[in-house]
Enzyme design. Structure first.
Site, PDB file in Angstrom:
ATOM      1  N   SER A   1       0.854  -1.189   0.000  1.00  0.00           N
ATOM      2  CA  SER A   1       0.000   0.000   0.000  1.00  0.00           C
ATOM      3  C   SER A   1       0.884   1.231   0.000  1.00  0.00           C
ATOM      4  CB  SER A   1      -0.876   0.011   1.262  1.00  0.00           C
ATOM      5  OG  SER A   1      -1.590   1.231   1.348  1.00  0.00           O
TER       6      SER A   1
ATOM      7  N   TYR B   1      -2.508  -0.863  10.311  1.00  0.00           N
ATOM      8  CA  TYR B   1      -2.441  -0.930   8.847  1.00  0.00           C
ATOM      9  C   TYR B   1      -1.141  -0.298   8.348  1.00  0.00           C
ATOM     10  CZ  TYR B   1      -4.111  -0.993   3.999  1.00  0.00           C
ATOM     11  OH  TYR B   1      -4.244  -1.237   2.663  1.00  0.00           O
TER      12      TYR B   1
ATOM     13  N   LYS C   1       1.890  -2.492   6.669  1.00  0.00           N
ATOM     14  CA  LYS C   1       2.165  -2.281   5.242  1.00  0.00           C
ATOM     15  C   LYS C   1       3.622  -1.833   5.039  1.00  0.00           C
ATOM     16  CE  LYS C   1      -1.753  -3.579   3.418  1.00  0.00           C
ATOM     17  NZ  LYS C   1      -1.860  -4.674   2.453  1.00  0.00           N
TER      18      LYS C   1
HETATM   19  P1  NAD Z   1     -11.254  -5.934  -0.167  1.00  0.00           P
HETATM   20  O1  NAD Z   1     -11.677  -5.872   1.246  1.00  0.00           O
HETATM   21  O2  NAD Z   1     -12.204  -5.604  -1.266  1.00  0.00           O
HETATM   22  O3  NAD Z   1     -10.610  -7.368  -0.498  1.00  0.00           O
HETATM   23  C1  NAD Z   1      -9.805  -8.085   0.399  1.00  0.00           C
HETATM   24  C2  NAD Z   1     -10.111  -9.569   0.213  1.00  0.00           C
HETATM   25  O4  NAD Z   1      -9.212 -10.302   1.042  1.00  0.00           O
HETATM   26  C3  NAD Z   1     -11.537  -9.942   0.639  1.00  0.00           C
HETATM   27  O5  NAD Z   1     -12.194 -10.644  -0.402  1.00  0.00           O
HETATM   28  C4  NAD Z   1     -11.337 -10.811   1.868  1.00  0.00           C
HETATM   29  O6  NAD Z   1     -12.316 -11.845   1.994  1.00  0.00           O
HETATM   30  C5  NAD Z   1      -9.940 -11.374   1.616  1.00  0.00           C
HETATM   31  N1  NAD Z   1      -9.286 -11.812   2.846  1.00  0.00           N
HETATM   32  C6  NAD Z   1      -9.194 -11.165   4.022  1.00  0.00           C
HETATM   33  N2  NAD Z   1      -8.535 -11.909   4.916  1.00  0.00           N
HETATM   34  C7  NAD Z   1      -8.196 -13.073   4.294  1.00  0.00           C
HETATM   35  C8  NAD Z   1      -7.518 -14.250   4.681  1.00  0.00           C
HETATM   36  N3  NAD Z   1      -7.057 -14.411   5.949  1.00  0.00           N
HETATM   37  N4  NAD Z   1      -7.344 -15.231   3.769  1.00  0.00           N
HETATM   38  C9  NAD Z   1      -7.817 -15.102   2.509  1.00  0.00           C
HETATM   39  N5  NAD Z   1      -8.483 -14.005   2.080  1.00  0.00           N
HETATM   40  C10 NAD Z   1      -8.675 -13.008   2.965  1.00  0.00           C
HETATM   41  O7  NAD Z   1      -9.986  -4.977  -0.251  1.00  0.00           O
HETATM   42  P2  NAD Z   1      -9.091  -4.484  -1.482  1.00  0.00           P
HETATM   43  O8  NAD Z   1      -9.124  -3.015  -1.426  1.00  0.00           O
HETATM   44  O9  NAD Z   1      -9.393  -5.208  -2.725  1.00  0.00           O
HETATM   45  O10 NAD Z   1      -7.682  -4.948  -0.899  1.00  0.00           O
HETATM   46  C11 NAD Z   1      -6.779  -5.806  -1.583  1.00  0.00           C
HETATM   47  C12 NAD Z   1      -5.379  -5.444  -1.115  1.00  0.00           C
HETATM   48  O11 NAD Z   1      -5.088  -4.090  -1.511  1.00  0.00           O
HETATM   49  C13 NAD Z   1      -5.181  -5.472   0.406  1.00  0.00           C
HETATM   50  O12 NAD Z   1      -3.912  -6.013   0.705  1.00  0.00           O
HETATM   51  C14 NAD Z   1      -5.248  -4.000   0.791  1.00  0.00           C
HETATM   52  O13 NAD Z   1      -4.576  -3.732   1.987  1.00  0.00           O
HETATM   53  C15 NAD Z   1      -4.576  -3.373  -0.405  1.00  0.00           C
HETATM   54  N6  NAD Z   1      -4.835  -1.947  -0.612  1.00  0.00           N
HETATM   55  C16 NAD Z   1      -6.106  -1.453  -0.716  1.00  0.00           C
HETATM   56  C17 NAD Z   1      -6.291  -0.083  -0.914  1.00  0.00           C
HETATM   57  C18 NAD Z   1      -7.671   0.540  -1.011  1.00  0.00           C
HETATM   58  O14 NAD Z   1      -7.779   1.791  -0.927  1.00  0.00           O
HETATM   59  N7  NAD Z   1      -8.725  -0.231  -1.220  1.00  0.00           N
HETATM   60  C19 NAD Z   1      -5.178   0.774  -1.015  1.00  0.00           C
HETATM   61  C20 NAD Z   1      -3.911   0.226  -0.915  1.00  0.00           C
HETATM   62  C21 NAD Z   1      -3.735  -1.139  -0.727  1.00  0.00           C
END
Ligand code: NAD
Length: 245
Positions: A139, A152, A156
């Site tokens: 992130s 978080y 990260k």
């Molecule tokens: P999201 O919540 O839509 O998706 C996350 C998915 O991970 C979910 O489907 C959840 O069921 C799954 N998950 C959670 N714990 C788990 C586990 N123990 N085992 C298997 N699956 C698990 O979120 P997203 O925004 O798509 O996030 C994806 C990645 O991107 C994450 O690592 C998040 O930290 C990162 N991220 C997101 C953003 C944002 O603004 N959305 C920004 C930077 C980084």
């Protein structure tokens, strides 16, 4: 990396970014997509929406080494050795110093230790073949000033550090490792955070343009082609920090 004919595993595949990656990799010609998530119903629906012939859905908790080993076995058995492993699952937990130890533990397990578990499961066969790509979703919160939710931001930062260590340690054995570091992305994670008034989500949403998951997938495909260490689909982050392994 040219995705045509490749075997790809994506964890957290049922979420916003994971699903966009799955659709885009299929469009780019990947011929084996193993989609893993805790949410069995959602990941199965995703696999069906792409193409049953080239997808498998696996219910998997990324913090459990036995389940991740089984996930890699499914990929090997169904499609052949894993060319690209996207360690993408992530969670937000807690806020500041009042965050419980249990919540800190969950953040470490999913946002950091799961990348270690994935690397242990998938790297031996990649090293044996002298080729493979590990993409860790980290992130912008792991690069920029640590504001928002402490667990978080801290986890990260650690995830970026681990990706860098992997890249330095395995780079000369034909293994590519990249850290995907988006800023705000319109996914259930961000929407739930905003709905619950989480500081991290508010900081993210206020920081500038919020990307769509499809824009992140575009940046990933571009980044895989360029084989950059950090894939940064946000101009502010890109100018802040850009390096090559
Ligand atoms: P999201 O919540 O839509 O998706 C996350 C998915 O991970 C979910 O489907 C959840 O069921 C799954 N998950 C959670 N714990 C788990 C586990 N123990 N085992 C298997 N699956 C698990 O979120 P997203 O925004 O798509 O996030 C994806 C990645 O991107 C994450 O690592 C998040 O930290 C990162 N991220 C997101 C953003 C944002 O603004 N959305 C920004 C930077 C980084």
């Amino acid at each position: 990396m040219d995705l045509r004919g490749k075997t790809v595993v994506i964890t957290g595949a049922a979420g916003g970014i994971g699903a966009a990656l799955a659709h885009r990799f299929a469009a780019e010609g990947a011929t084996g997509l193993v989609l893993a998530d805790l949410d069995a119903t959602a990941v199965d629906a995703l696999a069906q929406s792409i193409n049953r012939g080239l997808t498998r859905s696996v219910t998997c908790d990324v913090t459990d080494p036995a389940q991740v080993a089984a996930l890699v076995d499914v990929a090997h058995r169904e499609f052949g050795p894993v060319d690209l492993f996207c360690s993408n699952a992530g969670i937000t937990t807690g806020t500041g110093l009042d965050t419980t130890d249990e919540a800190w533990g969950r953040a470490w397990a999913v946002n950091v230790h799961a990348h270690v578990v994935a690397a242990r499961a998938v790297l031996p066969s990649m090293v044996e073949r002298g080729a493979g790509y590990l993409l860790q979703t980290c992130s912008a919160a792991g690069l920029l000033t640590a504001v928002g939710d402490a667990p978080y931001a801290v986890t990260k930062h650690a995830a970026v550090g681990f990706a860098e260590w992997l890249s330095m340690t395995y780079g000369d054995r034909g293994i590519k490792v990249s850290a995907l570091c988006p800023q705000g992305v319109r996914t259930p994670m961000l929407d739930h955070g905003l709905a619950r008034g989480h500081a991290g989500a508010q900081v993210t949403a206020a920081a500038g343009e919020v990307l769509t998951p499809e824009q992140v997938a575009d940046a990933v495909v571009e980044g895989l082609a360029a084989e950059r260490f950090l894939i940064l689909p946000h101009p502010e982050v890109a100018t802040y920090h850009q390096r090559k392994a």
